[in-house]
Design a protein around this motif. Structure first.
Motif, PDB file in Angstrom:
ATOM      1  N   GLU A   1      50.885  22.337 -58.927  1.00 28.80           N
ATOM      2  CA  GLU A   1      50.835  21.506 -60.131  1.00 28.80           C
ATOM      3  C   GLU A   1      49.635  20.559 -60.087  1.00 28.80           C
ATOM      4  O   GLU A   1      48.881  20.435 -61.056  1.00 28.80           O
TER       5      GLU A   1
ATOM      6  N   CYS B   1      56.684  22.265 -60.543  1.00 25.90           N
ATOM      7  CA  CYS B   1      55.605  22.541 -61.501  1.00 25.90           C
ATOM      8  C   CYS B   1      56.085  22.222 -62.916  1.00 25.90           C
ATOM      9  O   CYS B   1      57.206  22.582 -63.284  1.00 25.90           O
TER      10      CYS B   1
ATOM     11  N   PHE C   1      51.649  23.382 -65.083  1.00 22.70           N
ATOM     12  CA  PHE C   1      50.937  24.561 -64.555  1.00 22.70           C
ATOM     13  C   PHE C   1      51.188  25.767 -65.457  1.00 22.70           C
ATOM     14  O   PHE C   1      52.327  26.070 -65.799  1.00 22.70           O
TER      15      PHE C   1
ATOM     16  N   SER D   1      46.088  22.436 -60.132  1.00 23.81           N
ATOM     17  CA  SER D   1      45.797  23.166 -61.374  1.00 23.81           C
ATOM     18  C   SER D   1      45.206  22.240 -62.440  1.00 23.81           C
ATOM     19  O   SER D   1      44.526  22.695 -63.365  1.00 23.81           O
TER      20      SER D   1
END
Length: 446
Positions: A97, A167, A170, A100
């Motif tokens: 996460e 996440c 993401f 990205s």
């Protein structure tokens, strides 16, 4: 996420160090905390980059003061400190996460209960012939560190459910779910539906411009897709169905059709054996086709890929007996694929920490292919209950070297000796890698 925030990194392993260094470079106030001892090379990296850290403790006052926390996937949500952070409303995220956010790369993200490592490595193996591509997530170098040091235009990421749990934003352009079988249920309140929902977080931000490649033979995947609003463009693969858009078998050829463009090659030419590896090849080749890799490159890559250590890895042939290391088979489904692919009488080394295994799906293969079972674990009662009536020889040991010596005595010319434990390794070994390496060392010492 604004800069100059305080980020705490819980766990100073590969993902933690990468996150810390990326965060430091992006202007965050960084503090790394590890309850264990930090490896010397990681510690040196933190010192060289002036990152504040602690080891063998968690100083709660410093951690609870964070604006955001990057948690190692090995730390469960049930940990009191994590619970407290969530109750306080502190954002707890994964390395995937965090990293990205700082790259515009095309990400291919791969998850599933089995096959994700082989699929990720195979996908990367094909793509790197024609594209600049990084390999990260659960394998390779830290994704965050790669984003910091040399941000590639493409990444192949192997992602576990534990990483996906943390996440939120993401969004991989291409997602693969190889399959779903009951695994790690202790982390999901022993509810399969929680584990399945975790895997599908991989497409939670997808639109129709993004792609989900999935195993259409997997009932759990089909049921979830049919009962939930999945926005992704779906590209299935199957050993028994055919598709206008997807990957399938046609006259013993692996065939991929995407928008009337077809790729095909004989399955006998694949470097990796077994039906599960045909599926891994389908998934990887579908990604390559989507990213416009030349058909000849895909074909040559699938013919030459050497596989992953500890996954159906041929070690040595001694006295015409093939020794096979499948230590990465830490659940029943992985061992199912291993036994399915055996084409000779097999001495099977099995056992370890049982994850609530149901061995029934292995019964046909054990009856058909297994001539002896060597139980390698501290508690083998469940294995004995399930299999003692199926084979003439069933022995127990707690030592890898002894297990291999017993197998050597039992096996005859033309047989296989297969280490495929169907269990976790933590009763006798550090991890499945340690177990696999001890097996290989013991075979070489015969």
């Amino acid at each position: 996420m604004k800069q100059n925030k305080k980020i705490v990194v819980l766990g100073a392993g590969e993902s933690g160090i990468g996150t810390a260094l990326l965060a430091q470079a992006k202007g965050y106030d960084v503090f790394v905390s590890d309850k264990g001892t930090i490896k010397e090379n990681y510690k040196q990296s933190l010192i060289d980059n002036n990152v504040t850290f602690e080891e063998q403790q968690h100083t709660e006052s410093k951690i609870l003061d964070a604006d955001v926390v990057m948690k190692s996937p090995g730390i469960p949500d049930k940990a009191p400190l994590v619970k407290q952070l969530r109750e306080n409303g502190t954002q707890v995220i994964s390395e995937i996460e965090f990293a990205s956010e700082f790259t515009n790369a095309t990400c291919v993200a791969i998850t599933g209960s089995n096959g994700k490592t082989t699929t990720a490595r195979l996908t990367h193996f094909i793509l790197e012939k024609e594209l600049e591509v990084g390999l990260g997530g659960n394998i390779g170098d830290s994704f965050a560190l790669q984003v910091l040091q040399k941000d590639a235009p493409n990444y192949v990421l192997e992602i576990s459910s534990f990483q996906l749990d943390d996440c939120y934003a993401f969004n991989p352009k291409i997602a693969i779910i190889t399959n779903i079988t009951p695994d790690h249920l202790d982390r999901y309140d022993y509810k399969l539906e929680n584990y399945v929902a975790s895997k599908f977080r991989i497409v939670q931000n997808h639109t129709e411009n993004d792609v989900l490649i999935y195993d259409a033979d997997d009932e759990i995947l089909n049921e979830y897709i049919n009962t939930h609003d999945i926005k992704s463009t779906l590209i299935p693969f199957s050993l028994v169905k055919t598709f206008k858009n997807g990957a399938y078998l046609s006259d013993n050829n692996l065939t991929i059709t995407l928008e009337n463009n077809t790729f095909s090659m004989p399955t006998k030419d694949l470097a990796l054996n077994g039906n599960h590896n045909i599926k891994n090849a389908m998934a990887a080749a579908t990604v390559a086709s989507l990213l416009k890799i030349r058909k000849q490159t895909i074909r040559e890559s699938l013919e030459n890929f050497q596989g992953v250590e500890h996954r159906l890895e041929n070690v040595l042939k001694i006295n015409k007996v093939q020794y096979i290391n499948d230590s990465k088979a830490t659940n029943v489904n992985a061992t199912y694929y291993a036994l399915e692919s055996m084409e000779a009488p097999t001495v099977w080394i099995v056992g370890g920490v049982d994850k609530g295994n149901n061995y029934k799906e292995l019964f046909p293969f054990v009856n058909e292919k297994v001539k002896a079972i060597i139980c390698l674990g501290k508690d083998n009662e469940k294995l004995k209950e399930n299999f003692s009536g199926m084979v003439d020889i069933l022995v127990e040991t707690e030592y890898m070297s002894e297990a291999v010596k017993i197998a050597y005595k039992i096996a005859e010319a033309g047989d296989n000796v297969l280490l495929s434990p169907a269990c976790a390794s933590f009763d006798l070994f550090e991890n499945y890698e340690d177990r696999g390496r001890q097996f290989k060392a013991s075979v070489r010492n015969l």
